[in-house]
Design a protein around this motif. Structure first.
Motif, PDB file in Angstrom:
ATOM      1  N   GLY A 215      51.372  18.359  28.273  1.00 42.89           N
ATOM      2  CA  GLY A 215      51.194  19.458  27.330  1.00 42.89           C
ATOM      3  C   GLY A 215      50.986  18.972  25.919  1.00 42.89           C
ATOM      4  O   GLY A 215      51.539  19.540  24.970  1.00 42.89           O
ATOM      5  N   ALA A 216      50.183  17.913  25.746  1.00 43.04           N
ATOM      6  CA  ALA A 216      49.982  17.320  24.423  1.00 43.04           C
ATOM      7  C   ALA A 216      49.455  18.359  23.444  1.00 43.04           C
ATOM      8  O   ALA A 216      48.597  19.168  23.765  1.00 43.04           O
ATOM      9  N   GLY A 217      49.995  18.316  22.220  1.00 41.80           N
ATOM     10  CA  GLY A 217      49.571  19.255  21.195  1.00 41.80           C
ATOM     11  C   GLY A 217      50.026  20.676  21.430  1.00 41.80           C
ATOM     12  O   GLY A 217      49.591  21.599  20.745  1.00 41.80           O
ATOM     13  N   ARG A 245      60.122  19.170  24.974  1.00 44.95           N
ATOM     14  CA  ARG A 245      59.844  20.471  24.366  1.00 44.95           C
ATOM     15  C   ARG A 245      59.984  21.642  25.341  1.00 44.95           C
ATOM     16  O   ARG A 245      60.451  22.723  24.972  1.00 44.95           O
ATOM     17  N   ASP A 246      59.593  21.456  26.604  1.00 47.63           N
ATOM     18  CA  ASP A 246      59.413  22.597  27.504  1.00 47.63           C
ATOM     19  C   ASP A 246      60.501  22.759  28.559  1.00 47.63           C
ATOM     20  O   ASP A 246      60.496  23.757  29.283  1.00 47.63           O
ATOM     21  N   PRO A 281      51.178  29.467  20.916  1.00 45.60           N
ATOM     22  CA  PRO A 281      52.123  29.410  19.784  1.00 45.60           C
ATOM     23  C   PRO A 281      53.267  30.404  19.900  1.00 45.60           C
ATOM     24  O   PRO A 281      54.266  30.279  19.196  1.00 45.60           O
ATOM     25  N   GLN A 282      53.127  31.385  20.813  1.00 45.66           N
ATOM     26  CA  GLN A 282      54.185  32.375  20.998  1.00 45.66           C
ATOM     27  C   GLN A 282      55.275  31.879  21.947  1.00 45.66           C
ATOM     28  O   GLN A 282      56.281  32.566  22.152  1.00 45.66           O
ATOM     29  N   ALA A 283      55.093  30.672  22.516  1.00 47.79           N
ATOM     30  CA  ALA A 283      56.053  30.149  23.492  1.00 47.79           C
ATOM     31  C   ALA A 283      57.341  29.709  22.813  1.00 47.79           C
ATOM     32  O   ALA A 283      57.357  29.354  21.630  1.00 47.79           O
ATOM     33  N   LYS A 284      58.421  29.715  23.573  1.00 52.66           N
ATOM     34  CA  LYS A 284      59.725  29.276  23.053  1.00 52.66           C
ATOM     35  C   LYS A 284      59.911  27.787  23.326  1.00 52.66           C
ATOM     36  O   LYS A 284      59.941  27.366  24.484  1.00 52.66           O
ATOM     37  N   PRO A 285      60.051  26.960  22.294  1.00 48.27           N
ATOM     38  CA  PRO A 285      60.346  25.538  22.517  1.00 48.27           C
ATOM     39  C   PRO A 285      61.798  25.364  22.965  1.00 48.27           C
ATOM     40  O   PRO A 285      62.675  26.128  22.568  1.00 48.27           O
ATOM     41  N   VAL A 286      62.050  24.349  23.791  1.00 47.66           N
ATOM     42  CA  VAL A 286      63.388  24.143  24.343  1.00 47.66           C
ATOM     43  C   VAL A 286      64.134  23.052  23.561  1.00 47.66           C
ATOM     44  O   VAL A 286      65.169  23.309  22.958  1.00 47.66           O
ATOM     45  N   PHE A 287      63.634  21.832  23.592  1.00 48.55           N
ATOM     46  CA  PHE A 287      64.249  20.705  22.870  1.00 48.55           C
ATOM     47  C   PHE A 287      65.751  20.601  23.144  1.00 48.55           C
ATOM     48  O   PHE A 287      66.561  20.443  22.237  1.00 48.55           O
ATOM     49  N   ASP A 288      66.121  20.700  24.425  1.00 46.79           N
ATOM     50  CA  ASP A 288      67.520  20.503  24.805  1.00 46.79           C
ATOM     51  C   ASP A 288      67.906  19.040  24.612  1.00 46.79           C
ATOM     52  O   ASP A 288      69.043  18.732  24.248  1.00 46.79           O
ATOM     53  N   LEU A 289      66.965  18.136  24.863  1.00 43.89           N
ATOM     54  CA  LEU A 289      67.140  16.711  24.617  1.00 43.89           C
ATOM     55  C   LEU A 289      66.113  16.270  23.584  1.00 43.89           C
ATOM     56  O   LEU A 289      65.172  17.008  23.281  1.00 43.89           O
TER      57      LEU A 289
END
Length: 486
Positions: A215-217, A245-246, A281-289
Motif C-alpha cells: 500500500g505504498a503512498g 499503518r493498516d 484519504p478517508q481511511a483510518k490509519p492504525v499505527f498500533d506498532l
C-alpha cells in the motif's frame, strides 16, 4: 499549548532534573498510598497529572509516560503515534510529514535529549515498546511512587542462528560478499497475477530479491503478502514489505505466519506512509506498532517462538528481517542512531530511501562504519530514476522523504534526452555508492519503470545481461538492430 510544548523541549534539562528529584522522593509516599488505597489515590491524582502534563506536553495520557527518555517531547503527539521515531518522511524544514504546520515530534525529542544528556550520540532516544492499550488514562505518577521503572529499553533479541542451509536465497546473497541487487515492484490493481509475473520476469537472473510494496503512498493494490506468495510459487525471491499503518499487532503477526507458511522468507518492516496522500484519504490509519516495535515482535516470533503476548508458537517462522533508513532528511546527524535502533531491535538488512546526494550519504556511512553497524546488517542503497526532470521534481515535492539536489535536476532538464540523462545519473550514483566501504549493494526503485531499471542493472555492471534482455527491451537494442527491424 503548542508553544508551551516547544518551551518544555527547550528547557528539557531543567524539567528532567525536576523529574529526577520527584522520582527519588516519590517512593517514600508508597506506604501512605497503600493505606489510603491505590484506586482512591489515582482518582484524585489522575486529573491533576493530566492537567499539568496537558499544559506542558500536550499529554494524551497513554499511561506509559516516557518524557524523561524522549527529551520532554511526548511521542503520542506524533501524527503516526510512533514510539520510536523519527519516520523517513520528515520534511526538509524538520516539520511533520502528516501535519506540515507542526515540527516533527521526534526531531524535538532528539533535540531535547541532547539538552539532557552529554552522551546522546550513542542513543538519542531509547527503544520503546509498543503501547499497552490497557493502560490508557492511567496515572504514571503512581508508577513512580511504587518505584516501577519506565518502559524503555527492550532487551536485545540475540544473534540470528539459522543454519546456512536453511537461510533464504536473499540472505545467502547478502552473506556472499558480492554486490547485492534488489528491486521494488508494486502489486497490480487486479485479481489476475499475470501483470505482476510479467514485470517480475524482466528481472529474472538480474536481482537477488524483489520487494513487494504494501500500500505504498497510501494507495490500494493487491495485498503484499499475496503478491509475495505468488512470486515465491513461481520461483522468484520476494521480500514482503509489511507496514504498520493498516493493521494492528494481531493482524500483523497472523500475516507473518501466513507469509512464512506460503514460502515467503524475507520481510521488510515499515511504519508506513500516511493515508492522506493516497487514494483512500478517508481511511483510518492504525499505527498500533511502528517499524522498531514490529522488528522486535518479528524477531521474537522467529528467535523465541513467541507471539508478542508471550504465547508460544507451535512452529516458529524463519524469516530474514530488514528495515529502512533515510539519511537524507532531518535530523541528519542522528539518523545513524535511528539505524542503530533498528539493528538492535532485530534488522539484519537495511534498504535506504532514494539516494540522489552521494556526498551526504558518504558522510552518513562514515558514522555507520565508526559504530560498526555495517558489520551487523547489510546496507543496500536506494537508487532509481524516472523519465524526466519534471517527474523527478514532482517526486521530490510530493513523495515524503525524497530529496533531490537542484543541481542534479538542472543537469537533467538541460539534457537533449532527459530520460537518457536520468538513466546515466542513476548509473553514476550506483557506481559511486557501491564504492563506499560498508555498502552491501543497491535497491532499485522506479514506479512501473521496470524495463529501464533492468537495463540500468546491466549497464552499471552489476549483472551480466540475460540472453533475452534485448528481446524484452527493444529500446535497449543496438541502433543497427533497430534500423534493420524498421
Amino acid at each position: 499549548m503548542y508553544s508551551v510544548r516547544l518551551w518544555s523541549v527547550r528547557n528539557a534539562r531543567a524539567l528532567h532534573r525536576l523529574y529526577a528529584f520527584f522520582s527519588r522522593l516519590a517512593p517514600r509516599l508508597a506506604p501512605l498510598v497503600r493505606r489510603i488505597g491505590v484506586q482512591h489515590v489515582e482518582t484524585v491524582l489522575r486529573p491533576l497529572e493530566q492537567g499539568a502534563k496537558n499544559v506542558f506536553f500536550d499529554c494524551r495520557m497513554c499511561g506509559q509516560c516516557v518524557l524523561s527518555s524522549t527529551g520532554m517531547a511526548c511521542p503520542m503527539n506524533c501524527a503516526k503515534q510512533m514510539r520510536n521515531g523519527p519516520c523517513g518522511g520528515v520534511r526538509a524544514d524538520g516539520h511533520c510529514e502528516v501535519e506540515p504546520g507542526m515540527r516533527c515530534v521526534w526531531v524535538e525529542a532528539t533535540e531535547g535529549t541532547k539538552r539532557i544528556a552529554a552522551d546522546h550520540l550513542a542513543h538519542p532516544t531509547p527503544l520503546l515498546p509498543a503501547i499497552d492499550q490497557r493502560r490508557r488514562g492511567r496515572s504514571t505518577w503512581l508508577e513512580v511512587v511504587h518505584g516501577r521503572p519506565a518502559p524503555v529499553f527492550q532487551p536485545p533479541v540475540g544473534e540470528r542462528i539459522t543454519p546456512e542451509g536453511e537461510q533464504s536465497q536473499f540472505e545467502r546473497s547478502c552473506a556472499s560478499g558480492r554486490p547485492v541487487v534488489t528491486v521494488e515492484i508494486a502489486p497490480p490493481d487486479s485479481a489476475d497475477p499475470a501483470a505482476l509475473l510479467a514485470r517480475a520476469e524482466l528481472f529474472r537472473g538480474l536481482v537477488d530479491a524483489m520487494n513487494i510494496t504494501d500500500g505504498a503512498g497510501g494507495n490500494c493494490h493487491m495485498s503484499s503478502v499475496a503478491a509475495s506468495a505468488i512470486l515465491a510459487t513461481h520461483g522468484f525471491e520476494p521480500v514482503y514489505q509489511i507496514a504498520c499503518r493498516d493493521r494492528n499487532r494481531i493482524a500483523i503477526q497472523g500475516d507473518l505466519l501466513g507469509a512464512a507458511a506460503l514460502g515467503v522468507k524475507n520481510i521488510l518492516c515499515l511504519t508506513g506512509d500516511d493515508v492522506s496522500r493516497g487514494d483512500h484519504p478517508q481511511a483510518k490509519p492504525v499505527f498500533d506498532l511502528d517499524a522498531v516495535s514490529l522488528l522486535h515482535v518479528a524477531r521474537g516470533m522467529c528467535d523465541r517462538g513467541e507471539f508478542a503476548s508471550g504465547r508460544k508458537l507451535e512452529q516458529a517462522p524463519d524469516l530474514f528481517i530488514g528495515a529502512t533508513v533515510n539519511p537524507f532528511v532531518p535530523p541528519y546527524v542522528d539518523r545513524v542512531a535511528n539505524l542503530e535502533k533498528k539493528i538492535r531491535a532485530g534488522a539484519r538488512f537495511i534498504q535506504t530511501q532514494f539516494c540522489f546526494d552521494v556526498e551526504r550519504f558518504a558522510d552518513f556511512m562514515t558514522e555507520v562504519r565508526r559504530r560498526g553497524l555495517h558489520r551487523q546488517a547489510h546496507i543496500l542503497v536506494g537508487v532509481g530514476t524516472l523519465g524526466s526532470a519534471k517527474a523527478l521534481r514532482w517526486m521530490a515535492n510530493n513523495v515524503p522523504g525524497v530529496c533531490i539536489p537542484e543541481a542534479l535536476l538542472a543537469r537533467i532538464e538541460a539534457a537533449p534526452d532527459q530520460k537518457a540523462e536520468a538513466k546515466q545519473v542513476c548509473i553514476e550514483i550506483i557506481r559511486a555508492v557501491t564504492a563506499i566501504e560498508g555498502v552491501a549493494g543497491v535497491h532499485l526503485m522506479g514506479h512501473r519503470n521496470e524495463a529501464v531499471l533492468a537495463r540500468i542493472i546491466v549497464d552499471a555492471g552489476l549483472r551480466a545481461p540475460p540472453p533475452t534482455m534485448d528481446e524484452a527491451d527493444p529500446a535497449a537494442a543496438p541502433a543497427t538492430s533497430r534500423r534493420a527491424a524498421a
